[in-house]
Design an enzyme around this catalytic site. Structure first.
Site, short mmCIF file in Angstrom:
data_model
loop_
_atom_site.label_atom_id
_atom_site.label_comp_id
_atom_site.label_asym_id
_atom_site.label_seq_id
_atom_site.Cartn_x
_atom_site.Cartn_y
_atom_site.Cartn_z
N GLU A 76 0.91 -1.04 0.33
CA GLU A 76 -0.07 -0.33 -0.35
C GLU A 76 0.61 1.31 -0.09
OE1 GLU A 76 -2.36 -3.68 0.93
OE2 GLU A 76 -0.17 -2.88 1.68
N HIS A 145 -10.77 -6.22 8.04
CA HIS A 145 -11.96 -5.82 6.46
C HIS A 145 -13.31 -5.04 7.06
CE1 HIS A 145 -9.46 -9.63 6.00
NE2 HIS A 145 -9.66 -9.08 4.42
#
Length: 353
Positions: A76, A145
């Site tokens: 990321e 998540h």
């Protein structure tokens, strides 16, 4: 299409309307911008051949090629760092972070580089990147998540934060975000990717394809950032919400028969404070609902702004209904969400004061 939607859409290529869910609307926006602007680049984990974990980029690599839509390593920090460099070079990258929970390794690139580049370079360079990411709960994704980290980004000067609640808004706001010369965090509520749900677990409000808010014009249109949407008008109280919670509070207000005015903020930064102030001054009561944890959540900032601007018009203390100050509970996520019971109790209390 609602009257508000008709007013804030700048342009539309034609009047053909289709019924799309949010995934399809996002895919449509990306398709249009890739076609209109050769500088637009879509990148991220699994966005290419696979079409994204939620299929938001399905078919785009096949149509535009591997240099315009491509997969990245699982990094990321690298994804966002490369996007910052692309933006400074003159491209308009649209990186996808697969889940909002995974955005934290890229925070330094967003905060120290993307958000400050225009200022540090005296406007010689800009960072016109749009970071897309699914956020929030609703799929039993657990602690890694399901988080809602929007308040982190609203705290950073130089970043814009956008959260749509309908397919129509998702398409128009995403197009505006991509065209914007500043870095935009574009959070997509995955609980309503396939349609709006009430607060009762996963019970749909009604079949999504028949839902009025699924009407999405074909072709190009944009919705200005910083403009709230009036979901419904009312006189008893104002409810401020965004993302999934817009549908939950609308369902609760309808079932309780409350004459509540509901504002969908749509963009947290820039914030449509004028619309908020006008509504609260009219109703005299204000409730704020969001999924994120309560402490230092964006609702705290909204509460302070409303108090500062509307103090003498308030007839009761400002109410907040939020997620709890706990780690995200996997098996109990539907108890964690602000739902009909907690929202209903807060409405009753607010109206009684």
């Amino acid at each position: 299409m609602s009257e508000t939607a008709q007013k804030d859409a700048k342009t539309a290529d034609n009047d053909v309307e289709r019924r799309l869910n949010m995934i399809e609307a996002i895919n449509d926006a990306l398709d249009i911008m890739l076609d209109r602007d050769p500088d637009v680049i879509v990148m991220g984990e699994d966005v290419g051949y696979f079409g994204g974990v939620f299929r938001c980029t399905a078919g785009l690599q096949e149509k535009f090629g591997k240099t315009r839509v491509f997969d990245t390593p699982i990094s990321e920090c690298g994804i966002i760092g490369v996007a910052v460099g692309m933006g400074a070079y003159g491209l308009r990258p649209v990186p996808e972070i697969q889940f909002a929970d995974y955005i934290y390794p890229g925070l330094d690139q967003l905060i120290s580089e993307a958000a400050r580049l225009r200022y540090r370079s005296a406007a010689e360079y800009i960072a016109p990147l749009t970071v897309r990411s699914p956020f929030g709960g609703g799929i039993f994704g657990g602690q890694t998540h399901s988080q809602s980290p929007e308040s982190i980004f609203t705290h950073v000067s130089g970043l814009k934060t956008v959260i749509p609640s309908t397919p129509y808004d998702a398409k128009g706001l995403l197009i505006s975000a991509i065209e914007d010369n500043d870095p935009v965090i574009f959070f997509e509520p995955k609980r309503i990717y396939n349609g709006p749900f009430s607060g009762y677990y996963d019970k749909p409000v009604e079949p999504w394809k028949k839902h009025e808010q699924s009407k999405v014009p074909e072709g190009y249109y944009s919705i200005p950032l910083g403009k709230a949407r009036t979901v419904r008008e009312g006189g008893e109280m104002t409810i401020l919400a965004y993302g999934t919670m817009v549908h939950v509070v609308e369902s609760v207000a309808r079932e309780k028969g409350v004459d509540a005015e509901i504002l969908d903020l749509r963009t947290l930064v820039p914030l449509d404070i004028e619309a908020i102030e006008a509504s609260v001054r009219k109703t005299g009561r204000c409730m704020i609902v969001h999924e994120a944890t309560r402490t230092s959540g964006f609702g705290a900032e909204l509460s302070a702004l409303v108090q500062e601007r509307c103090f003498y018009h308030l007839e009761a203390p400002i109410a907040r209904v939020t997620g709890f100050d706990t780690p995200y509970p996997h098996s109990l996520e539907w108890a964690y969400f602000p739902g009909p019971v907690r929202i209903g109790e807060a409405i009753d209390k607010l109206l009684s004061e």
